[in-house]
Design an enzyme around this catalytic site. Structure first.
Site, PDB file in Angstrom:
ATOM      1  N   ASP A   1       1.981   5.315  -0.807  1.00  0.00           N
ATOM      2  CA  ASP A   1       0.866   4.781  -1.593  1.00  0.00           C
ATOM      3  C   ASP A   1       0.984   5.159  -3.063  1.00  0.00           C
ATOM      4  O   ASP A   1       0.015   5.545  -3.712  1.00  0.00           O
ATOM      5  CB  ASP A   1      -0.481   5.258  -1.035  1.00  0.00           C
TER       6      ASP A   1
ATOM      7  N   HIS B   1      -1.987   0.867  -3.752  1.00  0.00           N
ATOM      8  CA  HIS B   1      -3.051  -0.064  -3.366  1.00  0.00           C
ATOM      9  C   HIS B   1      -3.903  -0.519  -4.550  1.00  0.00           C
ATOM     10  O   HIS B   1      -4.636  -1.500  -4.455  1.00  0.00           O
ATOM     11  CB  HIS B   1      -3.932   0.533  -2.249  1.00  0.00           C
TER      12      HIS B   1
ATOM     13  N   SER C   1      -9.345   6.038  -7.452  1.00  0.00           N
ATOM     14  CA  SER C   1      -8.001   5.924  -6.885  1.00  0.00           C
ATOM     15  C   SER C   1      -6.947   5.835  -7.971  1.00  0.00           C
ATOM     16  O   SER C   1      -7.075   5.049  -8.915  1.00  0.00           O
ATOM     17  CB  SER C   1      -7.897   4.678  -5.995  1.00  0.00           C
TER      18      SER C   1
END
Length: 349
Positions: free
Chosen positions: A181, A151, A290
């Site tokens: 992911d 992402h 992230s």
């Protein structure tokens, strides 16, 4: 110089009789002469004074080596001590941990882990039609392969990566796996980079200390610490950039919507989503973490930070959140390792 009148505990006491060295010097009978202030020098048969001094000079080195071994039994550090005094052993400045070097004096500390692993953590800026996403990544090869979240780079038209040294590179996507992911990107023209060590997430236990390194809010190389709060948490994240992900495109690497325990956090995950087992941590994670590293105290990567709860009360004002509340999740590194071949081949989804 030969020692005389040694106690019974001396290792050489059986080799030097107290009258030896006085024979043939006029001392007769059973009476012992008083010890001289300085014992005369006795040379070994066929030897020289230099040879005697050389033989005796070895004793302090042997004693120091013995002390070093004893110290190792008590608290470690044999290699450093023996190396210093005998010229052998490992480098006293640190112990190599397969891709990272953790200072022996800082082993098991947040400072030691941060110093060792920070050079292998990067900031990623991905530009797409919806804006710029700031995230993090982990260097796994010296020529610039980097693991991050899918992402973070999803839909990107260009990707810029900045190292801890401040040097920047352009990167290309090698492969993606939206179901997990994960994404693999590669720097252009990179070589000789510091790499991270991928550990074993199956050995992680609840309560283990961990360190997180990433670029929250674009603050490159930020270090936080905490513990593993839980294992095998079911976390659901969006697979595609649906409308829910367009709320704050400038922080696409941080406020990625996810579901946990039947609730949605950071917005709507949309209709295309995937669920994976995650490590839960209370280490402070914020937008931009992230794709960064969750690290054990040996300096090994045990997870890729992927989802963190940011309070939604401030989202309406345009802020990326009020800060970490100690609810973060990471993709276990064993999931990453099992997916590497597929990512290098272009990905599976």
């Amino acid at each position: 110089m030969t020692d005389y009148y040694r106690g019974s505990g001396d290792a050489d006491s059986t080799q030097q009789h107290p009258t030896q060295g006085f024979q043939g010097q006029g001392f007769q009978g059973s009476a012992y002469p008083p010890p001289p202030a300085y014992g005369p020098t006795t040379l070994p048969v066929g030897g020289t004074a230099t040879a005697t001094a050389h033989r005796r000079a070895k004793r302090p080195v042997a004693l120091l080596a013995a002390v070093a071994i004893a110290a190792a039994v008590i608290g470690g550090g044999t290699a450093a001590l023996v190396g210093n005094y005998t010229g052998g052993g490992t480098d006293s400045t640190g112990t190599t941990v397969s891709g990272t070097t953790v200072s022996q004096s800082s082993a098991g500390t947040v400072a030691g882990v941060a110093q060792a692993v920070s050079p292998a953590i990067v900031e990623i800026n991905a530009t797409s039609t919806s804006g710029e996403a700031t995230g993090s990544g982990v260097i796994i090869t010296s020529d610039g392969e980097i693991i991050t979240n899918n992402h973070v780079i999803a839909g990107a038209s260009s990707i810029k990566v900045r190292l801890s040294t401040g040097k920047s590179y352009t990167a290309q996507v090698v492969g993606t796996d939206a179901n997990k992911d994960l994404a693999l990107i590669k720097l252009e023209g990179a070589s000789g980079l510091k790499t991270a060590t991928l550990g074993n997430s199956d050995q992680v236990k609840v309560g283990d200390q961990v360190v997180a390194i990433g670029s929250p809010e674009g603050l490159t190389g930020t270090v936080t610490s905490g513990i593993i709060s839980a294992l095998n948490r079911d976390v659901t994240v969006a697979k595609e950039q649906d409308q829910g992900q367009q709320q704050q495109p400038q922080r696409g690497g941080g406020n990625w919507p996810f579901e946990f325990g039947g609730q949605q956090f950071n917005g709507d995950t949309g209709s295309s989503k995937t669920t994976y087992k995650a490590l839960q941590t209370d280490a402070s994670l914020n937008p931009g973490n992230s794709g960064g590293a969750l690290i054990n105290m040996n300096g090994e990567i045990i997870g890729i930070n992927s989802a963190m709860y940011a309070p939604s009360s401030s989202s309406a004002s345009g802020s990326s959140g009020a800060g970490s509340v100690g609810l973060g999740f990471a993709i276990p590194v064993n999931t990453v390792k099992s997916d590497l071949s597929a990512l290098r081949s272009g990905g599976t989804g």
